[in-house]
Design a protein around this motif. Structure first.
Motif, PDB file in Angstrom:
ATOM      1  N   GLY A 273      56.888 -31.554  44.964  1.00  0.00           N
ATOM      2  CA  GLY A 273      56.021 -30.528  45.508  1.00  0.00           C
ATOM      3  C   GLY A 273      54.888 -30.113  44.600  1.00  0.00           C
ATOM      4  O   GLY A 273      54.058 -29.292  44.972  1.00  0.00           O
ATOM      5  N   TYR A 274      54.836 -30.677  43.386  1.00  0.00           N
ATOM      6  CA  TYR A 274      53.721 -30.379  42.492  1.00  0.00           C
ATOM      7  C   TYR A 274      52.492 -31.137  43.006  1.00  0.00           C
ATOM      8  O   TYR A 274      52.597 -32.305  43.401  1.00  0.00           O
ATOM      9  N   PRO A 275      51.318 -30.514  43.011  1.00  0.00           N
ATOM     10  CA  PRO A 275      50.157 -31.159  43.645  1.00  0.00           C
ATOM     11  C   PRO A 275      49.657 -32.389  42.884  1.00  0.00           C
ATOM     12  O   PRO A 275      49.314 -32.313  41.703  1.00  0.00           O
ATOM     13  N   ARG A 276      49.604 -33.508  43.559  1.00  0.00           N
ATOM     14  CA  ARG A 276      49.119 -34.743  42.932  1.00  0.00           C
ATOM     15  C   ARG A 276      47.665 -34.614  42.481  1.00  0.00           C
ATOM     16  O   ARG A 276      47.248 -35.260  41.520  1.00  0.00           O
ATOM     17  N   VAL A 277      46.900 -33.785  43.188  1.00  0.00           N
ATOM     18  CA  VAL A 277      45.473 -33.667  42.883  1.00  0.00           C
ATOM     19  C   VAL A 277      45.197 -32.753  41.691  1.00  0.00           C
ATOM     20  O   VAL A 277      44.036 -32.588  41.305  1.00  0.00           O
ATOM     21  N   ALA A 278      46.230 -32.163  41.107  1.00  0.00           N
ATOM     22  CA  ALA A 278      46.002 -31.309  39.940  1.00  0.00           C
ATOM     23  C   ALA A 278      45.361 -32.115  38.824  1.00  0.00           C
ATOM     24  O   ALA A 278      45.905 -33.134  38.388  1.00  0.00           O
ATOM     25  N   PRO A 279      44.212 -31.697  38.321  1.00  0.00           N
ATOM     26  CA  PRO A 279      43.499 -32.496  37.314  1.00  0.00           C
ATOM     27  C   PRO A 279      44.004 -32.233  35.901  1.00  0.00           C
ATOM     28  O   PRO A 279      44.782 -31.297  35.655  1.00  0.00           O
ATOM     29  N   THR A 280      43.558 -33.050  34.972  1.00  0.00           N
ATOM     30  CA  THR A 280      43.808 -32.794  33.557  1.00  0.00           C
ATOM     31  C   THR A 280      43.377 -31.366  33.219  1.00  0.00           C
ATOM     32  O   THR A 280      42.305 -30.914  33.619  1.00  0.00           O
ATOM     33  N   GLY A 281      44.214 -30.672  32.482  1.00  0.00           N
ATOM     34  CA  GLY A 281      43.910 -29.299  32.093  1.00  0.00           C
ATOM     35  C   GLY A 281      44.547 -28.256  32.973  1.00  0.00           C
ATOM     36  O   GLY A 281      44.443 -27.055  32.683  1.00  0.00           O
ATOM     37  N   THR A 282      45.236 -28.665  34.053  1.00  0.00           N
ATOM     38  CA  THR A 282      45.939 -27.691  34.886  1.00  0.00           C
ATOM     39  C   THR A 282      46.968 -26.964  34.025  1.00  0.00           C
ATOM     40  O   THR A 282      47.739 -27.595  33.297  1.00  0.00           O
ATOM     41  N   PRO A 283      46.994 -25.632  34.073  1.00  0.00           N
ATOM     42  CA  PRO A 283      47.845 -24.891  33.139  1.00  0.00           C
ATOM     43  C   PRO A 283      49.338 -25.119  33.364  1.00  0.00           C
ATOM     44  O   PRO A 283      49.808 -25.292  34.491  1.00  0.00           O
ATOM     45  N   VAL A 284      50.062 -25.097  32.277  1.00  0.00           N
ATOM     46  CA  VAL A 284      51.504 -25.284  32.253  1.00  0.00           C
ATOM     47  C   VAL A 284      51.992 -24.635  30.958  1.00  0.00           C
ATOM     48  O   VAL A 284      51.189 -24.410  30.039  1.00  0.00           O
ATOM     49  N   ALA A 285      53.267 -24.285  30.889  1.00  0.00           N
ATOM     50  CA  ALA A 285      53.818 -23.717  29.647  1.00  0.00           C
ATOM     51  C   ALA A 285      54.966 -24.591  29.163  1.00  0.00           C
ATOM     52  O   ALA A 285      55.870 -24.929  29.929  1.00  0.00           O
ATOM     53  N   VAL A 286      54.922 -24.967  27.901  1.00  0.00           N
ATOM     54  CA  VAL A 286      55.960 -25.793  27.281  1.00  0.00           C
ATOM     55  C   VAL A 286      56.568 -25.001  26.129  1.00  0.00           C
ATOM     56  O   VAL A 286      55.845 -24.524  25.247  1.00  0.00           O
ATOM     57  N   ALA A 287      57.883 -24.839  26.161  1.00  0.00           N
ATOM     58  CA  ALA A 287      58.582 -24.080  25.116  1.00  0.00           C
ATOM     59  C   ALA A 287      57.965 -22.701  24.924  1.00  0.00           C
ATOM     60  O   ALA A 287      57.850 -22.197  23.805  1.00  0.00           O
ATOM     61  N   GLY A 288      57.517 -22.110  26.026  1.00  0.00           N
ATOM     62  CA  GLY A 288      56.951 -20.769  25.996  1.00  0.00           C
ATOM     63  C   GLY A 288      55.500 -20.689  25.584  1.00  0.00           C
ATOM     64  O   GLY A 288      54.960 -19.585  25.435  1.00  0.00           O
TER      65      GLY A 288
END
Length: 362
Positions: A273-288
């Motif tokens: 369900g994550y959007p395939r069209v999300a480009p490089t730089g789409t925000p995400v959090a890793v280990a907080g």
């Protein structure tokens, strides 16, 4: 061990967001809109989180039956009404109020001989999807009111541009002119109007997306209204890679490392369900720590930049959206709206319902 990809629903956030909506429209009763499996959050969780709602609104008859079976005794509004004649008898049996938006539905109610059904006449005020013409509202209201199979007749409309300053004014005026001499309760306000158009707060309001902690506005965040995220989508790093300058990432080699860098591979992709069209730089959090995606989203995984997160390693938690990264941020990056992402979580994603909030207040 199974994949870690998980969609978590917060009962506390659902209840909190309903309270925000009720506070914004203190003189109105509230239909909590739970269509599309409560915008992807689950009907069961929504029924619990929205226990203080005056009624629930949806369009799926099987969902309405589940709500009744689960113990919901307050009103339920079917916001697209009957889809075929037999639905009227089902509505009578389940005690469902039916929106009426076309002549065919009027005819089905005319033919109904069972227990009377509450009708809500929908008047089109410019959205041009569902609703009777304004000039026909009075005549249809009179016909419905005279039917033995109709218990009561209320009135409603749905706004096309309530999320734009002044965008609901013409629709409100047209609705009021068309229904001025007609009896019955009124319902106009959707999420945007609940928050910003008090003149649309009639007998009932119908909040939807705001109940789930997302915004109906392009230029105002959910947090700015005091809303809390009711869903998080999370995963983990299943691999860590060191890239040399010039190395590319993923299908199409759409991202090329400008220098040495570390990336992580997350167990979430467009089949979740994550959007395939999300480009490089789409925000995400890793280990907080907030960072961004790199390269193209694959069916089962995506890549993230962890160069500035030295603690990131195999198994580190990843928030795709939730408390640190709002679903609206991800949606904006992907050129869509938070509604779509919340509703698009795939069946293979593990579901968890928690009583407390997802993360601290923004």
């Amino acid at each position: 061990m199974t994949r870690s990809t998980t969609a978590t629903t917060s009962i506390a956030a659902l209840a909190h967001n309903l309270a925000v909506a009720r506070t914004a429209a203190p003189g109105s009763r509230t239909w909590a809109v739970v269509k599309a499996e409560a915008y992807g959050h689950g009907l069961g969780a929504a029924m619990t989180g929205f226990a203080a709602a005056d009624g629930l609104a949806l369009l799926e008859f099987d969902g309405a039956a589940r709500l009744r079976e689960a113990g919901w005794r307050r009103p339920i509004l079917m916001i697209e009404g009957a889809f075929e004649e037999d639905d009227v008898a089902l509505a009578a049996r389940l005690r469902l109020a039916l929106v009426v938006h076309c002549e065919e539905q009027v005819g089905w109610l005319q033919a109904h001989r069972g227990e009377p059904v509450a009708a809500v006449l929908k008047v089109d005020t410019g959205l041009n999807r569902l609703g009777v013409p304004r000039e026909r509202a009075g005549a249809i209201h009179s016909r419905l009111s005279a039917m033995p199979g109709v218990e009561s007749v209320a009135l409603m409309s749905h706004f096309a541009t309530a999320d734009v300053a002044g965008g609901a004014a013409r629709a409100i005026a047209d609705f009021d002119a068309a229904t001025a001499r007609l009896p019955g309760e009124r319902s106009l306000a959707n999420s945007a109007a609940v928050l910003t158009v008090p003149q649309a707060h009639r007998d009932w309001v119908r909040p939807g997306i705001i109940l789930y902690g997302a915004t109906p506005f392009a230029d105002r965040s959910a947090a700015s209204f005091g809303l809390r995220p009711a869903m998080s989508l999370t995963g983990r790093l299943i691999a860590v890679r060191d890239l040399a300058p010039g190395d590319s990432v993923g299908y199409g080699s759409s991202f090329t490392a400008p220098s040495r860098m570390r990336i992580g591979i997350v167990d979430c992709g467009y089949a979740d369900g994550y959007p395939r069209v999300a480009p490089t730089g789409t925000p995400v959090a890793v280990a907080g720590v907030r960072t961004g995606t790199v390269g193209r989203v694959s069916m089962d995984m995506l890549a993230v930049d962890i160069d500035a997160i030295p603690s990131a390693r195999l198994g580190s938690p990843v928030e795709l959206w939730g408390a640190q990264v709002s679903v609206d941020e991800v949606a904006a990056s992907a050129g869509t709206i938070g509604y779509e992402l919340l509703c698009a979580i795939a069946p293979r994603v593990r579901r968890v319902v928690r009583e407390d909030f997802i993360g601290p207040p923004a």
